[in-house]
Design a protein around this motif. Structure first.
Motif, PDB file in Angstrom:
ATOM      1  N   ILE A 122      60.037  63.710  76.927  1.00 53.28           N
ATOM      2  CA  ILE A 122      59.380  63.828  75.613  1.00 53.28           C
ATOM      3  C   ILE A 122      60.149  63.004  74.582  1.00 53.28           C
ATOM      4  O   ILE A 122      61.383  63.013  74.569  1.00 53.28           O
ATOM      5  N   VAL A 123      59.409  62.259  73.774  1.00 50.13           N
ATOM      6  CA  VAL A 123      60.046  61.541  72.662  1.00 50.13           C
ATOM      7  C   VAL A 123      59.377  61.994  71.361  1.00 50.13           C
ATOM      8  O   VAL A 123      58.232  62.439  71.362  1.00 50.13           O
ATOM      9  N   GLY A 124      60.116  61.882  70.263  1.00 50.07           N
ATOM     10  CA  GLY A 124      59.580  62.285  68.961  1.00 50.07           C
ATOM     11  C   GLY A 124      59.251  61.067  68.114  1.00 50.07           C
ATOM     12  O   GLY A 124      59.876  60.006  68.261  1.00 50.07           O
ATOM     13  N   THR A 125      58.263  61.226  67.236  1.00 49.49           N
ATOM     14  CA  THR A 125      58.016  60.190  66.232  1.00 49.49           C
ATOM     15  C   THR A 125      57.987  60.895  64.870  1.00 49.49           C
ATOM     16  O   THR A 125      57.457  62.008  64.756  1.00 49.49           O
ATOM     17  N   PRO A 126      58.589  60.275  63.855  1.00 51.24           N
ATOM     18  CA  PRO A 126      58.755  60.954  62.564  1.00 51.24           C
ATOM     19  C   PRO A 126      57.465  61.034  61.760  1.00 51.24           C
ATOM     20  O   PRO A 126      57.024  60.047  61.188  1.00 51.24           O
ATOM     21  N   GLY A 127      56.877  62.211  61.717  1.00 46.90           N
ATOM     22  CA  GLY A 127      55.646  62.412  60.958  1.00 46.90           C
ATOM     23  C   GLY A 127      55.837  63.555  59.985  1.00 46.90           C
ATOM     24  O   GLY A 127      55.671  64.724  60.342  1.00 46.90           O
ATOM     25  N   THR A 128      56.240  63.248  58.780  1.00 39.33           N
ATOM     26  CA  THR A 128      56.407  64.253  57.719  1.00 39.33           C
ATOM     27  C   THR A 128      56.465  63.543  56.378  1.00 39.33           C
ATOM     28  O   THR A 128      57.064  62.470  56.283  1.00 39.33           O
ATOM     29  N   ILE A 129      55.857  64.157  55.367  1.00 35.10           N
ATOM     30  CA  ILE A 129      55.909  63.500  54.050  1.00 35.10           C
ATOM     31  C   ILE A 129      57.304  63.565  53.445  1.00 35.10           C
ATOM     32  O   ILE A 129      57.620  62.841  52.523  1.00 35.10           O
ATOM     33  N   ASP A 130      58.171  64.446  53.987  1.00 39.78           N
ATOM     34  CA  ASP A 130      59.478  64.694  53.345  1.00 39.78           C
ATOM     35  C   ASP A 130      60.491  63.551  53.482  1.00 39.78           C
ATOM     36  O   ASP A 130      61.456  63.492  52.735  1.00 39.78           O
ATOM     37  N   ASN A 131      60.315  62.689  54.459  1.00 38.19           N
ATOM     38  CA  ASN A 131      61.250  61.578  54.742  1.00 38.19           C
ATOM     39  C   ASN A 131      62.684  62.064  54.953  1.00 38.19           C
ATOM     40  O   ASN A 131      63.649  61.400  54.556  1.00 38.19           O
ATOM     41  N   ASP A 132      62.842  63.222  55.562  1.00 35.55           N
ATOM     42  CA  ASP A 132      64.164  63.844  55.649  1.00 35.55           C
ATOM     43  C   ASP A 132      64.785  63.762  57.047  1.00 35.55           C
ATOM     44  O   ASP A 132      65.665  64.559  57.379  1.00 35.55           O
ATOM     45  N   LEU A 133      64.331  62.812  57.873  1.00 36.54           N
ATOM     46  CA  LEU A 133      64.885  62.735  59.230  1.00 36.54           C
ATOM     47  C   LEU A 133      65.884  61.594  59.349  1.00 36.54           C
ATOM     48  O   LEU A 133      65.569  60.447  58.985  1.00 36.54           O
ATOM     49  N   PHE A 134      67.041  61.904  59.861  1.00 43.93           N
ATOM     50  CA  PHE A 134      68.058  60.885  60.117  1.00 43.93           C
ATOM     51  C   PHE A 134      67.566  59.991  61.262  1.00 43.93           C
ATOM     52  O   PHE A 134      67.015  60.478  62.247  1.00 43.93           O
ATOM     53  N   THR A 139      59.514  57.928  57.074  1.00 41.48           N
ATOM     54  CA  THR A 139      58.718  58.730  58.001  1.00 41.48           C
ATOM     55  C   THR A 139      57.234  58.479  57.701  1.00 41.48           C
ATOM     56  O   THR A 139      56.882  58.101  56.578  1.00 41.48           O
ATOM     57  N   ILE A 140      56.396  58.710  58.699  1.00 44.26           N
ATOM     58  CA  ILE A 140      54.948  58.532  58.514  1.00 44.26           C
ATOM     59  C   ILE A 140      54.462  59.552  57.471  1.00 44.26           C
ATOM     60  O   ILE A 140      54.707  60.750  57.617  1.00 44.26           O
ATOM     61  N   GLY A 141      53.801  59.091  56.456  1.00 43.03           N
ATOM     62  CA  GLY A 141      53.233  59.993  55.431  1.00 43.03           C
ATOM     63  C   GLY A 141      53.965  59.973  54.108  1.00 43.03           C
ATOM     64  O   GLY A 141      53.397  60.302  53.070  1.00 43.03           O
ATOM     65  N   PHE A 142      55.236  59.574  54.149  1.00 41.98           N
ATOM     66  CA  PHE A 142      56.045  59.590  52.923  1.00 41.98           C
ATOM     67  C   PHE A 142      55.465  58.653  51.865  1.00 41.98           C
ATOM     68  O   PHE A 142      55.299  59.027  50.697  1.00 41.98           O
ATOM     69  N   ASP A 143      55.146  57.436  52.268  1.00 47.90           N
ATOM     70  CA  ASP A 143      54.674  56.449  51.290  1.00 47.90           C
ATOM     71  C   ASP A 143      53.379  56.910  50.618  1.00 47.90           C
ATOM     72  O   ASP A 143      53.220  56.784  49.401  1.00 47.90           O
TER      73      ASP A 143
END
Ligand code: F6P
Length: 321
Positions: A122-134, A139-143
């Motif tokens: 399993i791999v992750g892709t950053p999908g959150t408006i918060d842009n809080d992932l190192f 992250t997808i949605g932030f912009d």
């Protein structure tokens, strides 16, 4: 063993661009000769075997849509080992060889546990408006979220200006001030309160006085600020300085809407890279993007390591206030 079937799902808070991501995953799978499955409803769907085929048709005409066609959830069941065991069983039964989990830190905690306990790639892709992932610049949605918030605050500014009022406006970002800081700078806010810096009510009051008690003042508060949300700060300002301020909580409006170009391109790029990463044997990593390069960060690091606010943004916000 070469992978023949890859699944994708969205989980946690939805983020504009998730559909563009799903589309990219489905189309990359097709191009690489791999079957693509969508898991409906996040980890709950995984447990209950809610799987659909994701072909070209199913992913047509979704690139511009907000939300997620695969739906999302915050599954309580999956937090328990029994829930994860049930999910692993239904994944194996359906012949899925690898999974792409698009979401935030909660999603990645689950993905990491699924790999650790059941060895399902399993791999992750950053999908959150918060842009809080190192491990990723954006992250997808932030912009989209910061553009939506900016547009809304520009409207508030008009009425604030007409009436000469102080507005304290709360934006999302559970534990991080990336949304608040960027939106605050883009709106020319007089003060930006974020969890990463100490919020000082005296300084805030000073900035209001500089404008004039009866002049338009915009204060942006990140919901995770250590003093509290916009309503708490307004209450304290009233008690301490007898200041009447209007409070607006932008809330979930920030999560919806058609994704911006930046989010669509990022989501598409990460979709292609995630499929290829799985095919190359990667697992337990997040696929991110920094300075135009795709990079891989162990899932654990994405939440354990802090993604700091850029110091120059903090300086800017003070200098230009
Ligand atoms: O993680 C994204 C986010 O939008 C946060 O900014 C916010 O605190 C949270 O989700 C809200 O979650 P829910 O929609 O479940 O209330």
């Amino acid at each position: 063993m070469a992978m023949k079937k890859i699944a994708v799902f969205t989980s946690g808070g939805d983020a504009p661009g998730m559909n563009a991501h799903i589309r990219a995953v489905a189309r990359t799978c097709r191009a690489r000769g791999v079957k693509c499955i969508g898991i409906v409803g996040g980890y709950s769907g995984m447990i209950n075997g809610k799987f659909i085929k994701l072909g070209k048709k199913k992913t047509a005409n979704i690139i511009s849509r907000g939300g997620t066609i695969l739906k999302t959830s915050r599954s309580k069941e999956f937090i328990k080992p029994g829930g994860r065991a049930a999910a692993a069983e239904s994944i194996r039964e359906s012949g899925i060889d690898g999974i792409i989990a698009c979401g935030g830190d909660g999603t990645f905690h689950g993905a990491h546990a699924l790999w650790q306990e059941h060895k399902i790639p399993i791999v992750g892709t950053p999908g959150t408006i918060d842009n809080d992932l190192f491990g990723t610049e954006y992250t997808i949605g932030f912009d989209t979220a910061i553009n939506t918030a900016t547009e809304a605050i520009d409207r508030i500014r008009d009425t604030a200006d007409s009436h000469g009022r102080v507005f304290i406006i709360e934006v999302m970002g559970r534990h991080a001030g990336h949304i608040a800081m960027n939106v605050g700078i883009s709106c020319g806010a007089e003060y930006i309160a974020v969890p990463e810096t100490v919020t000082n009510l005296d300084t805030l009051f000073h900035r209001i006085l500089k404008q004039g008690r009866k002049s338009r003042t915009i204060v942006i508060v990140g919901e995770g600020d250590e003093v509290g949300g916009a309503a708490d700060i307004a209450k304290l300002m009233n008690e301490k300085f007898d200041l009447a301020a209007k409070v607006t909580i932008l809330g979930h409006v920030q999560r919806g809407g058609s994704p911006t170009v930046r989010d669509r391109v990022l989501a598409s790029h990460l979709g292609v890279a995630a499929v290829d990463a799985l095919l190359q044997g990667q697992t337990d990593v997040m696929i991110g993007k920094t300075y135009n390069d795709i990079c891989y960060t162990p899932l654990e690091e994405t939440w354990a390591k802090q993604k700091p606010l850029r110091p120059f943004l903090i300086e800017l916000s003070d200098l230009l206030a």
